[in-house]
Design a protein around this motif. Structure first.
Motif, PDB file in Angstrom:
ATOM      1  N   GLY B 356     -73.372 -26.810  90.214  1.00 44.05           N
ATOM      2  CA  GLY B 356     -72.730 -27.716  89.160  1.00 44.05           C
ATOM      3  C   GLY B 356     -73.414 -27.893  87.930  1.00 44.05           C
ATOM      4  O   GLY B 356     -74.259 -27.116  87.724  1.00 44.05           O
ATOM      5  N   PRO B 357     -73.195 -28.648  86.948  1.00 41.57           N
ATOM      6  CA  PRO B 357     -73.639 -28.671  85.725  1.00 41.57           C
ATOM      7  C   PRO B 357     -75.144 -29.272  85.753  1.00 41.57           C
ATOM      8  O   PRO B 357     -75.815 -28.420  84.963  1.00 41.57           O
ATOM      9  N   ILE B 358     -75.579 -29.767  86.516  1.00 44.15           N
ATOM     10  CA  ILE B 358     -77.214 -29.911  86.655  1.00 44.15           C
ATOM     11  C   ILE B 358     -77.723 -28.498  87.062  1.00 44.15           C
ATOM     12  O   ILE B 358     -78.846 -28.386  86.452  1.00 44.15           O
ATOM     13  N   GLY B 359     -77.223 -27.930  88.040  1.00 44.45           N
ATOM     14  CA  GLY B 359     -77.806 -26.702  88.364  1.00 44.45           C
ATOM     15  C   GLY B 359     -77.800 -25.724  87.276  1.00 44.45           C
ATOM     16  O   GLY B 359     -78.385 -24.837  87.168  1.00 44.45           O
ATOM     17  N   ALA B 360     -76.690 -25.767  86.685  1.00 41.78           N
ATOM     18  CA  ALA B 360     -76.343 -24.689  85.360  1.00 41.78           C
ATOM     19  C   ALA B 360     -77.499 -24.981  84.219  1.00 41.78           C
ATOM     20  O   ALA B 360     -77.648 -23.961  83.550  1.00 41.78           O
ATOM     21  N   ILE B 361     -78.049 -26.179  84.441  1.00 43.72           N
ATOM     22  CA  ILE B 361     -79.280 -26.184  83.311  1.00 43.72           C
ATOM     23  C   ILE B 361     -80.720 -26.141  84.191  1.00 43.72           C
ATOM     24  O   ILE B 361     -81.573 -25.561  83.464  1.00 43.72           O
ATOM     25  N   LEU B 362     -80.614 -26.812  85.358  1.00 41.94           N
ATOM     26  CA  LEU B 362     -81.975 -26.728  85.943  1.00 41.94           C
ATOM     27  C   LEU B 362     -82.525 -25.393  86.483  1.00 41.94           C
ATOM     28  O   LEU B 362     -83.660 -25.128  86.486  1.00 41.94           O
ATOM     29  N   SER B 363     -81.454 -24.723  87.239  1.00 42.38           N
ATOM     30  CA  SER B 363     -82.055 -23.371  87.652  1.00 42.38           C
ATOM     31  C   SER B 363     -82.345 -22.394  86.793  1.00 42.38           C
ATOM     32  O   SER B 363     -83.608 -21.981  86.952  1.00 42.38           O
ATOM     33  N   PRO B 364     -81.693 -22.276  85.571  1.00 42.18           N
ATOM     34  CA  PRO B 364     -82.642 -21.392  84.510  1.00 42.18           C
ATOM     35  C   PRO B 364     -83.657 -21.953  83.780  1.00 42.18           C
ATOM     36  O   PRO B 364     -84.446 -21.269  83.155  1.00 42.18           O
ATOM     37  N   GLN B 365     -83.789 -23.279  83.914  1.00 43.87           N
ATOM     38  CA  GLN B 365     -85.058 -23.882  83.253  1.00 43.87           C
ATOM     39  C   GLN B 365     -86.055 -23.650  84.017  1.00 43.87           C
ATOM     40  O   GLN B 365     -87.395 -23.369  83.500  1.00 43.87           O
ATOM     41  N   LEU B 366     -85.996 -23.915  85.573  1.00 37.83           N
ATOM     42  CA  LEU B 366     -87.324 -23.670  86.598  1.00 37.83           C
ATOM     43  C   LEU B 366     -87.684 -22.262  86.389  1.00 37.83           C
ATOM     44  O   LEU B 366     -88.926 -22.168  86.596  1.00 37.83           O
ATOM     45  N   THR B 367     -86.779 -21.556  86.479  1.00 32.98           N
ATOM     46  CA  THR B 367     -87.017 -19.878  86.510  1.00 32.98           C
ATOM     47  C   THR B 367     -87.166 -19.052  85.300  1.00 32.98           C
ATOM     48  O   THR B 367     -87.695 -18.031  85.121  1.00 32.98           O
ATOM     49  N   GLY B 368     -86.863 -20.030  84.152  1.00 36.03           N
ATOM     50  CA  GLY B 368     -86.665 -19.158  82.954  1.00 36.03           C
ATOM     51  C   GLY B 368     -85.220 -18.492  82.920  1.00 36.03           C
ATOM     52  O   GLY B 368     -84.934 -17.936  84.031  1.00 36.03           O
ATOM     53  N   VAL B 369     -84.771 -18.581  81.764  1.00 35.59           N
ATOM     54  CA  VAL B 369     -83.613 -18.123  81.567  1.00 35.59           C
ATOM     55  C   VAL B 369     -83.342 -16.490  81.995  1.00 35.59           C
ATOM     56  O   VAL B 369     -82.235 -16.036  82.146  1.00 35.59           O
ATOM     57  N   ARG B 410     -81.209 -15.120  72.150  1.00 33.92           N
ATOM     58  CA  ARG B 410     -82.411 -14.905  71.454  1.00 33.92           C
ATOM     59  C   ARG B 410     -83.483 -13.833  72.427  1.00 33.92           C
ATOM     60  O   ARG B 410     -84.059 -12.954  71.848  1.00 33.92           O
ATOM     61  N   THR B 411     -83.266 -13.937  73.628  1.00 29.21           N
ATOM     62  CA  THR B 411     -83.997 -13.182  74.757  1.00 29.21           C
ATOM     63  C   THR B 411     -83.335 -11.784  74.433  1.00 29.21           C
ATOM     64  O   THR B 411     -83.984 -10.965  74.585  1.00 29.21           O
ATOM     65  N   LYS B 412     -81.911 -11.756  74.661  1.00 23.93           N
ATOM     66  CA  LYS B 412     -81.331 -10.431  74.530  1.00 23.93           C
ATOM     67  C   LYS B 412     -81.646  -9.694  72.952  1.00 23.93           C
ATOM     68  O   LYS B 412     -81.516  -8.740  72.966  1.00 23.93           O
ATOM     69  N   HIS B 413     -81.922 -10.608  72.000  1.00 25.54           N
ATOM     70  CA  HIS B 413     -82.125  -9.953  70.948  1.00 25.54           C
ATOM     71  C   HIS B 413     -83.707  -9.590  70.809  1.00 25.54           C
ATOM     72  O   HIS B 413     -84.244  -9.127  69.515  1.00 25.54           O
ATOM     73  N   GLY B 414     -84.349  -9.596  71.748  1.00 23.71           N
ATOM     74  CA  GLY B 414     -85.749  -9.252  71.618  1.00 23.71           C
ATOM     75  C   GLY B 414     -86.665 -10.324  71.058  1.00 23.71           C
ATOM     76  O   GLY B 414     -87.767 -10.040  70.605  1.00 23.71           O
ATOM     77  N   ALA B 451     -86.071  -4.680  82.547  1.00 21.85           N
ATOM     78  CA  ALA B 451     -85.213  -5.246  83.471  1.00 21.85           C
ATOM     79  C   ALA B 451     -83.813  -5.476  82.456  1.00 21.85           C
ATOM     80  O   ALA B 451     -82.647  -5.014  83.025  1.00 21.85           O
ATOM     81  N   LYS B 452     -83.919  -6.238  81.480  1.00 26.71           N
ATOM     82  CA  LYS B 452     -82.628  -6.465  80.829  1.00 26.71           C
ATOM     83  C   LYS B 452     -82.459  -6.367  79.173  1.00 26.71           C
ATOM     84  O   LYS B 452     -81.879  -6.867  78.516  1.00 26.71           O
ATOM     85  N   LYS B 453     -83.686  -5.415  79.020  1.00 24.26           N
ATOM     86  CA  LYS B 453     -83.711  -4.760  77.444  1.00 24.26           C
ATOM     87  C   LYS B 453     -82.375  -4.344  76.871  1.00 24.26           C
ATOM     88  O   LYS B 453     -81.924  -3.304  77.423  1.00 24.26           O
TER      89      LYS B 453
END
Lengths: 277, 607
Positions: B356-369, B410-414, B451-453
């Motif tokens: 859900g919404p909290i997961g959509a922010i919490l998971s990528p924040q805990l692990t890093g986006v 910004r991650t995708k843009h290096g 991995a994702k550059k």
């Protein structure tokens, strides 16, 4: 009053008749409408897609266009774009380290109203039939788009206006507060979920038996009407401004809704020599 | 462990690991889940029911908005004073006979629990429903170590017996209906026979008999915690079924895994949260069971109490001012119950323990986006804002979603290579460690930095660049709009468009594009803008309009009571204030203008 129209990019390019309807309603009240020519977009598409830096020139352009123009208040026929001015533009400017621009954005936002907000709160319209001559003898329902509802807190302003239109019957939309599934670039980045959401919305509109859903945001309507057409549904959408602009002398007919061009009666005016290019 | 990362050089940020990853990009995962119409019907029914119950009990409280503000302020205080509060909490738990352990991440927490259970010489434990232990994958880990963990919450039991995954924070089996539950019980629960029907009472009784034996036979229990009180060292679990009370009181040893953000400074803070939590989660005025314990008490309850304080990425979240309020979450799941994306896609589509919404922010924040496919989660929202509206601790979920989208771009843009590499290696290292612990050869992993550059601009980049160029100038917009008649000419014979190429093909997957207008408003206005009188005459004919009452100083909605709680984002509040001041200062002029103008127009018409 001198009122600056912020048409918003989607209305300007795809729904010019909604901008015209907004102008007609305000002129009828005796106000002068100006169109700051430098205007573009509110930046919401960039911001909501994560392109905060990319949004900066768009924000700067809007702030410059609406700071240099001379007007008392500004209006836009969109809850979402008005909300973006106050909620996102200052954030973008600050994220990019431009505090002056952030202040400028806040000042522009504070002078910019959503259409129903302007009519009810500032211009004191509480009876569209009597004060605007609005006449639209049809049964309709109304979808309150999310940002008008939850970011601006428009409440019942739009529906109060609609209910006071001569001849109009407003049927309540079940689960009206549910998002239609548009969400900007969400609509094509997550098309399946967006499609499931609009399925539910279309079914709810169909259940009202009106076939015609009014709203205050053309972007949501582009999505809803396009999805209805794809699904073979008879549901159509119409902007609040178009309903308020419709009068006994110049009524909006149902078969005119599908054409997005400015109605012929207004388009046939002979261009003045200097303006035509 | 107790230090907040301040971006100091040399500090390695501890990102979270465990069941926090989206394995398949959300759009694809959701597409697959959407086909499960039974699941969608079950979730739709359940969320609408809970939603209604919540709205009723929240509506009863005249001070609900004040409670939300109080809850938010207390959680903000916890974030600001976390190191100090944690030490106070540890001291108080220890003083009352508890043993405190610190776990940097999922692997450490799992290892500590395993060692504690082994030390007791048992092979079975009972569990109270807990999000923290789901997050670290404790059950799977214990299984690999030869220890069987029995879930005792009814819905968790259904999920566990069905070898399924939870799909909701509060109601993990929300995606199952009673027929499906009957089927699982009759297949997996010893002693159930033909008499098992799909009646809720019958199903509950079957679970009760099954669980009663476990409660009486098992000597070690594992729980999570809803709150930990720093000033007293007290832990709290709130629940509905009484299984928690059994687990917390019957066994000899109790092991509690608690995320560090679950702290509250004072015992009196519970006054706020015991009102906010049940009303937001189950839609009840009060939950049936509230258990509190402080250390150990001779002759009453467990003889041994271990508390594991879990970071697993929480310090990393706290280090981000724009996202840290995600740690306010009290796991009520109100945001799930109102979210249209969750309703249609279901909880499994989010991959992580937190849907859900909290997961959509919490998971990528805990692990890093940048970890796994968690960068697809912040886009899993139409930004409709209902999550913020119902959040009992006012987490500005829509704004944090946008913030994370920006981080992703910004991650995708290096622009965030260092952080991204570290986030990706956390996943790789955690998987290797878990494989080694389970005695399996870990799969070879690519270099995290690679991995994702993406070196080439994406389709989205190009679209945004082009749109930004056009939309940041009225002149360029006007020029671009000159193409409208061309588009109209091309599409009119077909009544619109049904197909677009590439990424924007997502639009035409679900919708037609209408025939464009013959010209833009901007270009029309240049030629026709000045014809005001003609327009008014056409519209009104002989009709005389009532003079607008307009006159009262506008109590603008932006400055009003509703908006104060409806709008998200600090900027909107600043604008509200500006507007209120402006209204006050210009009240007199605003009041006069419409009437004057109307008078002028009437004058013109009469002339």
């Amino acid at each position: 009053m001198r009122i600056a129209l912020f048409a918003t990019c989607i209305v300007d390019a795809m729904y010019p008749k909604v901008a015209l309807a907004t102008v007609r309603v305000l002129e009828r009240l005796g106000h002068e409408v100006v169109f700051p020519a430098g205007q573009g977009c509110c930046s919401q598409m960039h911001v909501n897609s994560g392109y905060i830096e990319g949004a900066l020139p768009v924000v700067r352009n809007h702030v410059e266009a609406f700071t240099s123009a001379d007007y008392d208040v500004a209006v836009a026929p969109s809850g979402s774009c008005v909300a973006s001015l106050g909620h996102q533009q200052p954030m973008v400017a600050r994220a990019c380290g431009d505090e002056d621009l952030a202040r400028g954005a806040e000042e522009v936002a504070a002078r910019t109203y959503e259409l129903s907000e302007l009519l009810v709160d500032v211009l004191g319209v509480d009876n569209a039939a009597e004060q605007l001559g609005s006449h639209f003898p049809h049964r309709i329902t109304y979808h309150p788009s999310c940002h008008g509802l939850r970011l601006l807190g428009l409440g019942d302003r739009p529906t109060r206006l609609l209910e006071s239109v001569d001849g109009l019957e407003l049927v309540e939309l079940p689960d009206a507060q549910e998002c239609c599934g548009f969400g900007g670039t969400f609509s094509f980045k997550n098309p399946d979920v967006s499609g499931a959401m609009v399925d539910a919305k279309i079914k709810n509109i169909e259940s009202t038996g009106t076939g015609l859903c009014a709203g205050g945001d053309s972007s949501c309507q582009l999505h809803m009407s396009g999805a209805a057409r794809r699904r073979g549904s008879q549901v159509r959408t119409i902007h609040l401004a178009e309903i308020l602009a419709s009068t006994r002398a110049n009524p909006l007919e149902l078969d005119e809704i599908a054409d997005l061009s400015i109605p012929r009666v207004h388009a046939t005016v002979t261009p003045s020599a200097g303006g035509a290019r | 462990m107790t230090t907040v990362d301040l971006g100091m050089p040399g500090t390695r940020i501890a990102y979270g690991s465990g069941n926090l990853y989206e394995e398949t990009p959300f759009p694809e995962h959701a597409r697959a889940e959407l086909k499960n119409t039974q699941m969608r019907a079950n979730i739709g029914h359940a969320t609408h029911t809970i939603r209604g119950k919540r709205a009723r009990v929240v509506g009863e409280l005249p001070d609900w908005q004040d409670l939300r503000d109080a809850g938010s302020a207390i959680k903000q205080e916890v974030g600001a004073r976390l190191p100090e509060l944690l030490e106070q909490f540890e001291a108080n738990v220890t003083a009352r006979g508890g043993v405190v352990h610190w776990a940097r991440d999922a692997a450490e927490a799992n290892r500590i629990v395993t060692d504690l259970v082994r030390a007791k010489g048992v092979e079975e434990v009972i569990k109270v429903k807990s999000m923290a232990t789901q997050e670290i994958g404790l059950n799977e880990h214990l299984e690999g170590q030869g220890i069987k963990a029995h879930e005792t919450d009814l819905a968790e039991l259904i999920v566990q017996l069905g070898e399924d995954k939870p799909s909701h924070i509060l109601v993990p089996a929300i995606h199952k209906n009673r027929d499906e539950i009957r089927e699982i019980f009759s297949r997996r629960m010893p002693g159930t026979g033909k008499e098992l029907t799909n009646e809720p009472a019958v199903l509950a009784e079957a679970a009760r008999s099954y669980l009663r034996e476990k409660f009486l036979d098992t000597t070690v229990a594992i729980s999570g915690a809803n709150f930990g009180i720093a000033e007293t060292g007290t832990l709290t679990v709130v629940e509905s079924e009484g299984n928690g009370r059994m687990c917390l009181t019957l066994p000899k040893t109790l092991i509690t895994v608690m995320g560090v953000e679950k702290l509250l400074p004072r015992f009196s803070d519970l006054e706020v949260f015991t009102q906010l939590l049940p009303r937001s989660s189950t839609g009840e005025r009060m939950n049936p069971y509230t258990s509190m314990w402080t250390g150990v008490t001779e002759g009453d309850g467990p003889e041994e109490f271990h508390l594991i304080l879990l970071d697993n990425g929480r310090s990393a979240v706290l280090g981000d001012p724009a996202g840290r309020s995600a740690l306010h979450c009290i796991r009520c799941s109100a945001c799930l119950n109102v979210c249209p994306v969750y309703e249609h896609a279901g909880g499994h589509a989010y991959g992580s323990t937190y849907p859900g919404p909290i997961g959509a922010i919490l998971s990528p924040q805990l692990t890093g986006v940048a970890a796994e496919q968690n960068n697809s989660l912040p886009y899993a929202s139409s930004l409709c804002g209902r999550c913020y509206e119902v959040c009992p601790v006012k987490i500005d979920i829509p704004s944090i979603l946008v913030h994370l989208r920006d981080e992703d771009i910004r991650t995708k843009h290096g622009q965030r290579d260092q952080a991204a590499t570290q986030q990706r290696s956390t996943v790789i290292e955690a998987r290797q460690a878990e494989a080694e612990a389970a005695g399996v050869t870990p799969e070879p992993a690519g270099h995290p930095a690679e991995a994702k550059k993406k070196k080439v601009p994406s389709e989205m980049d190009l679209l945004m660049k082009a749109a930004g160029t056009v939309m940041s100038s009225g002149t360029r917009m006007g020029l671009a709009e000159r193409a409208l008649p061309l588009g109209r000419g091309a599409l009119k014979p077909f009544g619109g468009a049904k197909w677009l190429p590439g990424m924007v093909g997502g639009w035409t997957q679900e919708r037609d594009i209408p025939v464009p207008p013959n010209q833009s408003f901007r270009n029309w206005w240049k030629n026709n803008g000045e014809n005001t009188q003609q327009r008014v005459a056409e519209d009104l004919g002989d009709t005389q309009l009532a003079v607008s009452a307009g006159g009262e100083v506008p109590a603008s909605s932006l400055a009003g009571e509703i908006h104060q709680h409806a709008a998200w984002g600090a900027e909107a509040q600043a604008v509200a204030k500006l507007r209120a001041e402006r209204d006050q200062a210009e009240g007199a002029t605003t009041k006069d203008s419409p009437a004057t103008s109307t008078g002028e127009r009437e004058g013109e018409q009469n002339a």
